[in-house]
Scaffold this motif. Structure first.
Motif, PDB file in Angstrom:
ATOM      1  N   ARG A 104      22.220  29.026  43.469  1.00 15.77           N
ATOM      2  CA  ARG A 104      21.755  29.439  42.150  1.00 15.77           C
ATOM      3  C   ARG A 104      21.944  30.939  41.930  1.00 15.77           C
ATOM      4  N   ILE A 105      21.574  31.731  42.916  1.00 16.89           N
ATOM      5  CA  ILE A 105      21.718  33.185  42.787  1.00 16.89           C
ATOM      6  C   ILE A 105      23.187  33.566  42.621  1.00 16.89           C
ATOM      7  N   TRP A 106      24.033  33.004  43.486  1.00 14.57           N
ATOM      8  CA  TRP A 106      25.453  33.362  43.446  1.00 14.57           C
ATOM      9  C   TRP A 106      26.067  33.013  42.090  1.00 14.57           C
ATOM     10  N   ALA A 107      25.772  31.838  41.579  1.00 16.35           N
ATOM     11  CA  ALA A 107      26.335  31.427  40.292  1.00 16.35           C
ATOM     12  C   ALA A 107      25.913  32.383  39.172  1.00 16.35           C
ATOM     13  N   PHE A 159      29.419  39.766  37.143  1.00 18.85           N
ATOM     14  CA  PHE A 159      30.827  40.011  37.462  1.00 18.85           C
ATOM     15  C   PHE A 159      31.791  39.314  36.506  1.00 18.85           C
ATOM     16  N   GLY A 160      31.283  38.568  35.549  1.00 24.06           N
ATOM     17  CA  GLY A 160      32.118  38.020  34.496  1.00 24.06           C
ATOM     18  C   GLY A 160      32.966  36.837  34.883  1.00 24.06           C
ATOM     19  N   ALA A 161      32.603  36.138  35.947  1.00 24.66           N
ATOM     20  CA  ALA A 161      33.368  34.957  36.341  1.00 24.66           C
ATOM     21  C   ALA A 161      33.162  33.853  35.319  1.00 24.66           C
ATOM     22  N   ALA A 162      34.260  33.349  34.763  1.00 23.72           N
ATOM     23  CA  ALA A 162      34.163  32.338  33.718  1.00 23.72           C
ATOM     24  C   ALA A 162      34.398  30.928  34.245  1.00 23.72           C
ATOM     25  N   SER A 163      35.212  30.803  35.269  1.00 18.72           N
ATOM     26  CA  SER A 163      35.531  29.459  35.769  1.00 18.72           C
ATOM     27  C   SER A 163      34.441  28.975  36.713  1.00 18.72           C
ATOM     28  N   VAL A 216      32.967  41.135  46.325  1.00 13.30           N
ATOM     29  CA  VAL A 216      33.408  40.929  44.944  1.00 13.30           C
ATOM     30  C   VAL A 216      33.742  42.280  44.316  1.00 13.30           C
ATOM     31  N   GLU A 217      32.886  43.269  44.516  1.00 16.04           N
ATOM     32  CA  GLU A 217      33.182  44.617  44.007  1.00 16.04           C
ATOM     33  C   GLU A 217      34.484  45.146  44.590  1.00 16.04           C
ATOM     34  N   LEU A 218      34.738  44.871  45.874  1.00 21.01           N
ATOM     35  CA  LEU A 218      35.981  45.319  46.501  1.00 21.01           C
ATOM     36  C   LEU A 218      37.184  44.688  45.817  1.00 21.01           C
ATOM     37  N   ASP A 221      41.698  39.631  39.654  1.00 23.00           N
ATOM     38  CA  ASP A 221      40.992  38.815  38.666  1.00 23.00           C
ATOM     39  C   ASP A 221      39.899  38.034  39.382  1.00 23.00           C
ATOM     40  N   VAL A 222      38.657  38.212  38.963  1.00 22.42           N
ATOM     41  CA  VAL A 222      37.545  37.577  39.645  1.00 22.42           C
ATOM     42  C   VAL A 222      37.666  36.059  39.648  1.00 22.42           C
ATOM     43  N   ASP A 223      38.245  35.503  38.583  1.00 21.93           N
ATOM     44  CA  ASP A 223      38.398  34.053  38.532  1.00 21.93           C
ATOM     45  C   ASP A 223      39.493  33.557  39.470  1.00 21.93           C
TER      46      ASP A 223
END
Length: 567
Positions: free
Chosen positions: A298-301, A308-312, A259-261, A268-270
């Motif tokens: 649960r951890i990933w969400a 990481f600011g994922a909104a979707s 994700v950092e990569l 866009d993370v989403d």
């Protein structure tokens, strides 16, 4: 504590989602004909401490699954891992799997292919076609999927070091079928971190591999949005001797690194996060495995949303494939492996896996025979069609034992994440990609991951030898009346024929076009500011450049990596 009002509000949200979702036309009753609810939760009016961490299927934090319908909407995909000999032989096995009810294909490559070598390389001698299928160029991909429309079926490829060239050969083969590449769906493993941590199948130092992975993520997000360019693999970490908690923590940390990569590439993370998937081991300790899968979601969400600011929702979802534990299979009394595999598969299903491979009873001895492969496939079908486990979403949710194990798994993983970030210099240090990535690279170079896994494997082996842990047929119930099983043997003619076909292919192709494509690729590899490398590798694949030629060309600039051994 979740109040009764909050719990009832959650139940109402779930009911609205469930009512509006598509459900399978199936019988959702018990064997005795009793109706069962699609999900179960606290009784009306109850207040449950910590229920916000359990929740309802289809909503954050997704402990109980990604979809409100569970498997009532869609059952898990039966995706049997297969590959042996040459592409023609494996193609026949794929057609058998599909005809018998398999829902997707999963490609196992032989060792020379996994290491980026051609079948006629001296180092490949004696290994061609033995642990998977040999793929030297796009012609092999043509034969591998002959008669199988790639636009209509999902394909998973378990390969990391040379993943991008292998993927480009797959794309070139799909083009030759007339497929719309933008409509392709499937998964490419590509996870190089787990290679340094556990499996040890890399080509270059970590940084060049990350460059290729970043290019692949960009290319898929822009051109093939349904195809998942990364399957972050805990399976090989677990098979190397890690505990369930280590598998969970190391795998999710690797995922955070990717994700950092993506973020470092300006993606866009989403948009790109839904293209990440995971691959876990289902081992023999039933409830521990169920808890591991639930904790992983649960951890990933939570990390995707809060860090990481994922909104979707799709960017917060952890989708995962599961394979039953190869390391749990025994050569002694191999028919017992059918029971082990069924138990492990059930833990994956009750943990909410999205797709599943069940190992064959003879895989500790050789590649599966057609008969043992069918038994493995039928194991999933019995679970799906006969047991009722697909009728209710997260049927173990709310169990005191399972919830306690899930919480413990999460807490242990969080301790590991903190350690990894500390190894990378901490949150406030400067990082080329990100703090988790820096910690992973530091742990790889220092041998920390390997040492942690080795220590866990040693402790388990000691427990076996003392008799504290028992394996039926190995250190318990060792007498048997069963004899040896028939195993699949790969003829030496496979290697001979593959090398001959490769030689003829090189003679037939346009050598000037191959050289020009490889020269363009090398020029771009030498330029750190060059545009995406994937189109150049695809051009080489279209020209029938071999896997060894493509990987070797990039290796001229990227160099090689030698692990600093730790004992």
């Amino acid at each position: 504590m979740a109040t009764s009002d909050q719990i009832e509000a959650g139940r109402e949200r779930w009911q609205r989602r469930y009512d509006s979702a598509r459900k399978r036309d199936a019988d959702f009753t018990t064997l005795s004909g009793q109706e069962v609810e699609p999900v179960y939760g606290p009784p009306e009016g109850a207040s449950v401490p910590g229920f916000e961490r359990i929740g309802w299927p289809g909503e954050f934090p997704y402990t109980r699954g990604l979809h409100p319908t569970g498997y009532r909407g869609r059952p898990w995909t039966i995706r049997q891992f297969a590959g042996f000999g040459n592409a023609r032989q494996t193609n026949e096995r794929y057609k058998m799997i599909l005809d018998a009810g398999g829902g997707g294909l999963s490609v196992a490559f032989d060792m020379p292919t996994l290491m980026g070598y051609d079948s006629d390389a001296s180092i490949a001698l004696g290994e061609v076609g033995h642990c998977g299928v040999a793929v030297d160029s796009t012609c092999d991909m043509d034969a591998l999927f002959d008669g199988i429309p790639l636009q209509d079926i999902t394909t998973s490829m378990t390969i990391s070091g040379p993943a991008v060239p292998a993927f480009c050969m797959y794309l070139a083969a799909a083009e030759r079928q007339g497929a719309d590449l933008s409509a392709l769906n499937g998964t490419l493993q590509t996870d190089i971190f787990k290679e340094y941590i556990a499996q040890k199948e890399w080509l270059y130092p970590p940084e060049p591999h990350l460059r290729l992975i970043g290019d692949l993520m960009e290319y898929c997000a822009e051109n093939i949005p349904a195809f998942k360019p990364l399957s972050v693999s805990g399976y090989h970490i677990r098979e190397a001797g890690a505990t369930a908690a280590q598998e969970l923590a190391f795998t999710l940390a690797d995922g955070f690194g990717y994700v950092e990569l993506g973020l470092s590439r300006g993606l866009d993370v989403d948009v790109f996060a839904p293209g990440l998937s995971f691959f876990f081991d289902a081992h023999i300790d039933f409830f521990e495995e169920v808890a591991k899968f639930r904790a992983a979601r649960r951890i990933w969400a939570r990390w995707m949303r809060d860090r990481f600011g994922a909104a979707s929702p799709k960017a917060q979802w952890l989708r995962f494939h599961t394979q039953t534990a190869g390391v749990s299979l025994t050569a002694q009394q191999p028919y017992n492996n059918v029971v082990r595999t069924a138990t492990e598969a059930l833990s994956a299903v009750l943990g909410g896996t999205n797709s599943l491979h069940t190992n064959a009873l003879d895989e500790t001895l050789a590649l599966p025979t057609e008969q043992s492969a069918e038994i493995a496939l039928r194991t999933q079908q019995v679970l799906m069609e006969e047991t009722g486990v697909a009728n209710v979403a997260d049927p173990l949710g709310g169990s005191y034992y399972v919830e306690a194990l899930t919480d413990r798994m999460e807490a242990e993983a969080e301790r590991v994440f903190a350690k990894i970030i500390e190894m990378g210099g901490g949150e406030d240090a400067e990082h080329a990609v990100g703090p988790v990535t820096s910690g992973i690279l530091a742990g790889i170079h220092s041998g920390w991951f390997s040492a942690e896994i080795a220590e866990s494997a040693f402790r388990y082996q000691q427990a076996l030898e003392k008799g504290d842990k028992r394996i039926v047929g190995v250190n318990a119930a060792t007498s048997t009346v069963s004899g040896e099983v028939d195993i699949l043997r790969i003829s030496h003619e496979v290697e001979r024929d593959q090398v001959r076909a490769l030689t003829e292919r090189r003679e037939r192709r346009d050598g000037d076009a191959v050289r020009a494509a490889l020269d363009r690729l090398l020029e771009a590899v030498r330029d750190p500011d060059a545009p995406n490398l994937v189109p150049l590798i695809l051009d080489a694949a279209r020209a029938e450049a071999t896997l060894g030629e493509i990987c070797g060309t990039m290796g001229r600039e990227f160099g090689t990596y030698v692990e600093d051994p730790r004992f």
